[in-house]
Design a protein around this motif. Structure first.
Motif, mmCIF file in Angstrom:
data_model
loop_
_atom_site.group_PDB
_atom_site.id
_atom_site.type_symbol
_atom_site.label_atom_id
_atom_site.label_comp_id
_atom_site.label_asym_id
_atom_site.label_seq_id
_atom_site.Cartn_x
_atom_site.Cartn_y
_atom_site.Cartn_z
ATOM 1 N N PHE B 44 0.747 -0.818 -0.436
ATOM 2 C CA PHE B 44 0.006 0.027 -0.594
ATOM 3 C C PHE B 44 0.912 1.504 -0.126
ATOM 4 C CE2 PHE B 44 -2.801 3.415 1.693
ATOM 5 C CZ PHE B 44 -3.606 3.826 1.440
ATOM 6 N N ASN B 45 1.780 1.638 1.132
ATOM 7 C CA ASN B 45 2.059 2.879 0.999
ATOM 8 C C ASN B 45 3.385 3.205 -0.342
ATOM 9 O OD1 ASN B 45 1.165 3.761 3.088
ATOM 10 N ND2 ASN B 45 2.419 3.559 4.715
ATOM 11 N N ALA B 46 3.480 1.509 -0.504
ATOM 12 C CA ALA B 46 4.732 1.254 -1.927
ATOM 13 C C ALA B 46 3.794 2.592 -2.784
ATOM 14 C CB ALA B 46 5.415 0.816 -2.193
ATOM 15 N N LEU B 47 2.970 2.154 -3.198
ATOM 16 C CA LEU B 47 1.887 1.951 -3.897
ATOM 17 C C LEU B 47 2.056 3.473 -3.957
ATOM 18 C CD1 LEU B 47 1.179 1.083 -6.157
ATOM 19 C CD2 LEU B 47 -0.928 -0.163 -5.063
ATOM 20 N N MET B 48 1.036 4.203 -2.639
ATOM 21 C CA MET B 48 1.008 5.844 -2.086
ATOM 22 C C MET B 48 2.589 6.234 -3.136
ATOM 23 S SD MET B 48 -0.290 6.917 0.835
ATOM 24 C CE MET B 48 -0.628 8.353 -0.586
ATOM 25 N N ARG B 49 3.915 6.450 -2.220
ATOM 26 C CA ARG B 49 5.060 6.487 -3.340
ATOM 27 C C ARG B 49 5.304 6.548 -4.704
ATOM 28 N NH1 ARG B 49 7.155 4.051 1.471
ATOM 29 N NH2 ARG B 49 7.518 2.471 0.671
ATOM 30 N N GLU B 50 4.897 5.407 -4.807
ATOM 31 C CA GLU B 50 4.908 5.328 -6.237
ATOM 32 C C GLU B 50 4.298 5.863 -7.711
ATOM 33 O OE1 GLU B 50 6.969 3.940 -9.780
ATOM 34 O OE2 GLU B 50 7.163 3.341 -6.952
ATOM 35 N N ILE B 51 2.983 6.676 -6.898
ATOM 36 C CA ILE B 51 1.922 7.479 -7.383
ATOM 37 C C ILE B 51 2.126 9.061 -6.803
ATOM 38 C CG2 ILE B 51 -0.522 8.279 -7.936
ATOM 39 C CD1 ILE B 51 -1.131 5.147 -7.448
#
Lengths: 125, 125
Positions: B44-51
């Motif tokens: 989840f948080n990796a996705l946040m950083r990615e976007i």
DNA sequence: CGGCATCCCGCTCGATACTG
DNA sequence: CAGTATCGAGCGGGATGCCG
């Protein structure tokens, strides 16, 4: 300059190219209009009949957007009564290809999507 | 739980297949999430950083929608702290193709679109 | 015929705060 | 870490009416 701005403001460019495109075709009607115009030129009311359940308001707005972005051409014939014809531009026609890919994908997989929703719903009990 | 509605209601099917797809990817974030997941699984948080500029709220909501429609899988590992991984399903991966066609088209033509907007703006004087 | 202006409602989405 | 709850502003879009 809020208040009553001179009609609608034109946003020239989004940060991401794909946003430009999605903002145009992501709405309720643009794709339907482009599909309706794919076979050839149509007049305003013919377009309305073709699409079926669109209001004059939204057809007018959406066409203006599509014209703004160079997808369609609007041609006014100064007759009485007035006649207005809409045609796809080369840009608009070039867009039909990726669009039809998308439509084809949608047709091919919407059953899977519906099934996924059913399953999800069941899993939530 | 509000007595009002049991969470969010799932609309099982749109009249037109392409609407099913546009309703899912036409929004602000879905495409970005799918692109972010294209290389592989993410938390989840990796996705946040990615976007980058998406809120937890919207990421959570959009992921849930994508899960509902069978585009992504959500896997919860009951550890402490909890770990949740998101992966594209076969359906989601199959969607990458038409999507990338669209993205490619957008990249190729967004200059033309911007130019059309400028010209339109000028023509309105 | 082909629009634009106005009113208005509902939904989306952002911000913030709280939880397991 | 990975969410949900709540509130509120903004905008998309329908209905209606007027205009050239």
């Amino acid at each position: 300059m809020t208040a009553i701005t001179a009609s609608e403001e034109i946003v020239l460019e989004q940060p991401c190219p794909i946003r430009d495109v999605l903002d145009r075709i992501g709405d309720q009607w643009s794709l339907l209009i482009l599909e309706a115009l794919a076979p050839g030129t149509l007049r305003f009311n013919a377009l309305m009949r073709e699409i079926g359940d669109i209001s004059k308001q939204m057809l007018s707005r959406t066409l203006k957007q599509l014209e703004q972005d160079g997808f369609v051409t609007r041609t006014l014939y100064p007759e009485v009564p007035p006649r207005v014809e809409y045609t796809l531009t080369p840009l608009g026609r070039s867009f039909l290809e990726p669009m039809q890919q998308l439509v084809a994908w949608a047709d091919a997989h919407h059953r899977t999507i519906v099934a996924a929703r059913l399953q999800y719903q069941a899993s939530q009990t």
